[in-house]
Design a protein around this motif. Structure first.
Motif, PDB file in Angstrom:
ATOM      1  N   MET A   1       0.821  -1.210   0.000  1.00 17.90           N
ATOM      2  CA  MET A   1       0.000   0.000   0.000  1.00 17.90           C
ATOM      3  C   MET A   1       0.851   1.253   0.000  1.00 17.90           C
TER       4      MET A   1
ATOM      5  N   CYS B   1      -1.042   5.020  -0.700  1.00 14.95           N
ATOM      6  CA  CYS B   1      -1.888   6.136  -0.240  1.00 14.95           C
ATOM      7  C   CYS B   1      -2.900   5.693   0.820  1.00 14.95           C
ATOM      8  N   ALA B   2      -3.379   4.436   0.724  1.00 16.41           N
ATOM      9  CA  ALA B   2      -4.408   3.869   1.617  1.00 16.41           C
ATOM     10  C   ALA B   2      -5.769   4.532   1.431  1.00 16.41           C
TER      11      ALA B   2
ATOM     12  N   GLY C   1      -7.409   4.792  -1.862  1.00 12.18           N
ATOM     13  CA  GLY C   1      -8.047   4.496  -3.146  1.00 12.18           C
ATOM     14  C   GLY C   1      -7.599   5.407  -4.276  1.00 12.18           C
ATOM     15  N   HIS C   2      -6.404   6.028  -4.171  1.00 10.57           N
ATOM     16  CA  HIS C   2      -5.955   6.943  -5.222  1.00 10.57           C
ATOM     17  C   HIS C   2      -4.838   6.377  -6.088  1.00 10.57           C
ATOM     18  N   CYS C   3      -3.885   5.666  -5.493  1.00  6.12           N
ATOM     19  CA  CYS C   3      -2.638   5.377  -6.222  1.00  6.12           C
ATOM     20  C   CYS C   3      -2.664   4.067  -7.010  1.00  6.12           C
ATOM     21  N   GLY C   4      -3.518   3.138  -6.653  1.00  5.90           N
ATOM     22  CA  GLY C   4      -3.619   1.874  -7.388  1.00  5.90           C
ATOM     23  C   GLY C   4      -2.622   0.798  -6.961  1.00  5.90           C
ATOM     24  N   HIS C   5      -1.779   1.086  -5.960  1.00  3.14           N
ATOM     25  CA  HIS C   5      -0.780   0.097  -5.525  1.00  3.14           C
ATOM     26  C   HIS C   5      -1.410  -1.217  -5.061  1.00  3.14           C
ATOM     27  N   CYS C   6      -2.618  -1.135  -4.504  1.00  2.00           N
ATOM     28  CA  CYS C   6      -3.179  -2.297  -3.801  1.00  2.00           C
ATOM     29  C   CYS C   6      -4.287  -2.977  -4.612  1.00  2.00           C
TER      30      CYS C   6
ATOM     31  N   PHE D   1      -9.819  -1.930  -4.929  1.00  2.00           N
ATOM     32  CA  PHE D   1      -8.646  -1.453  -4.205  1.00  2.00           C
ATOM     33  C   PHE D   1      -8.747  -2.019  -2.790  1.00  2.00           C
TER      34      PHE D   1
ATOM     35  N   CYS E   1      -7.216  -1.223  -0.081  1.00  2.00           N
ATOM     36  CA  CYS E   1      -7.241  -0.231   1.010  1.00  2.00           C
ATOM     37  C   CYS E   1      -8.631   0.354   1.211  1.00  2.00           C
TER      38      CYS E   1
HETATM   39  S1  FES Z   1      -2.928   2.080  -1.472  1.00  2.00           S
HETATM   40 FE1  FES Z   1      -3.323   3.578  -2.981  1.00  2.00          FE
HETATM   41  S2  FES Z   1      -5.119   2.841  -3.942  1.00  2.00           S
HETATM   42 FE2  FES Z   1      -4.840   1.497  -2.244  1.00  2.00          FE
END
Ligand code: FES
Ligand SMILES: Cc1cc2nc3c(=O)[nH]c(=O)nc-3n(C[C@H](O)[C@H](O)[C@H](O)COP(=O)(O)OP(=O)(O)OC[C@H]3O[C@@H](n4cnc5c(N)ncnc54)[C@H](O)[C@@H]3O)c2cc1C
Length: 276
Positions: free
Chosen positions: A238, A240-241, A243-248, A254, A256
């Motif tokens: 994760m 940003c946690a 829902g913005h960055c798409g990492h998760c 998402f 997070c």
């Molecule tokens: S951590 Fe960024 S969208 Fe979930």
């Protein structure tokens, strides 16, 4: 309370659980934030250590404990190893709580199976506290926890105490036994077969390594628990946690924002698939 900016917390206790697992009990230094903060079992915080970084960690405290927040952490990499050095009195940043937690309202009136593996027990602990504090509202409670080696079984005292709750069974498994091991020797998912629950009136909550959760789902489905009565806590990297960055990302979800707790029926196409 804004969840974009880390708020200062002070470490009030550090508990060594094993050589690599430790619990940090923290408290907001601003008493107004302390009073305003509330979480649902299964949610997580982003813990920030200056100079090291920020990682998602489940909240293991009793949600009714207004005094402190507990986080149990395994030192696996850069940030978690740096957090392992933290001592009482040190200050950290905390953002949260994030995500969707366990379906504890939906579970009212049903039998409950809580199946956990390794440190995967952490996200389930506050759900167990929650049910224990409202024991009469739920049916038979099965707490089933497995570890690789018996020595990795943290919280033995908690499991003993939970086994004394009315209408509650605690089943423990280890792949490898130590000298004093009295639990089951083998995979934790083997224990589902002998657990006592009414499959048509059961809510199952699973967290742990993905392969263990996958096998747990198979066993529960075999026992007759419907797929939409099974919930999983999913871990992903994760950033940003929010829902913005798409990492998760997990398929269209998402983790997070839409998780970490998901209904199995909603994520079946993407769950336990290599590369997703
Ligand atoms: S951590 Fe960024 S969208 Fe979930
Ligand atoms: C919603 C959520 C809740 C979580 N709750 C907890 C919790 O309560 N307690 C806890 O200890 N962890 C928890 N985690 C996992 C924790 O966030 C990661 O272990 C942490 O981000 C690792 O960061 P790092 O900088 O220490 O390691 P990195 O430097 O990022 O990783 C170093 C190495 O460790 C490996 N690694 C990373 N994560 C894990 C892992 N989980 N297990 C084994 N190896 C790993 C990596 O593959 C890499 O090889 C949670 C994760 C999520 C998404």
């Amino acid at each position: 309370m804004s969840r974009s900016v880390p708020r200062e917390v002070q470490v009030i206790e550090r508990i060594a659980e094993t050589a690599t697992v430790f619990t940090l009990r923290v408290r907001f230094t601003d008493s107004r934030i302390c009073r305003a903060y509330a979480f649902h079992p299964g949610q997580f915080n982003m813990l920030y250590l200056h100079g090291a970084g920020e990682i998602p960690i489940s909240i293991v405290s009793d949600p009714e404990d207004e005094f402190a927040l507990d986080h149990t952490i395994r030192a696996v990499g850069r940030v978690s190893q740096a957090l392992a050095q933290v001592q009482p009195g040190d200050r950290l940043g905390l953002r949260g709580p994030f995500g969707r937690g366990w379906p504890l309202t939906q579970a009212i009136g049903n039998d409950v199976v809580i199946l956990t593996g390794g440190l995967g027990c952490a996200p389930a602990v506050s759900a167990i506290h929650f049910i224990a504090n409202r024991r009469a509202q739920y049916g038979h409670l099965n707490i089933i926890q497995g570890v690789r080696h018996a020595d990795d079984m943290i919280w033995q005292a908690r499991y003993k105490a939970w086994a004394q709750l009315p209408d509650t069974e605690v089943l423990l498994a280890a792949d490898e036994a130590g000298t004093h091991w009295s639990g089951y020797l083998g995979h934790v998912t083997d224990l589902i077969e002998n657990a006592r629950f009414d499959p048509k009136n059961t809510i199952a909550m699973i967290c742990g390594p993905e392969l263990m959760m996958h096998n747990g789902v198979i066993e529960l489905l075999k026992s007759g628990v419907p797929d939409d009565a099974i919930y999983l806590s999913i871990e992903r990297n994760m950033h940003c946690a929010k829902g913005h960055c798409g990492h998760c990302q997990l398929g269209p979800h998402f983790v997070c924002r839409d998780g970490p707790v998901f209904n199995y029926a909603d994520i079946r196409p993407w769950f336990a698939k290599a590369g997703i």
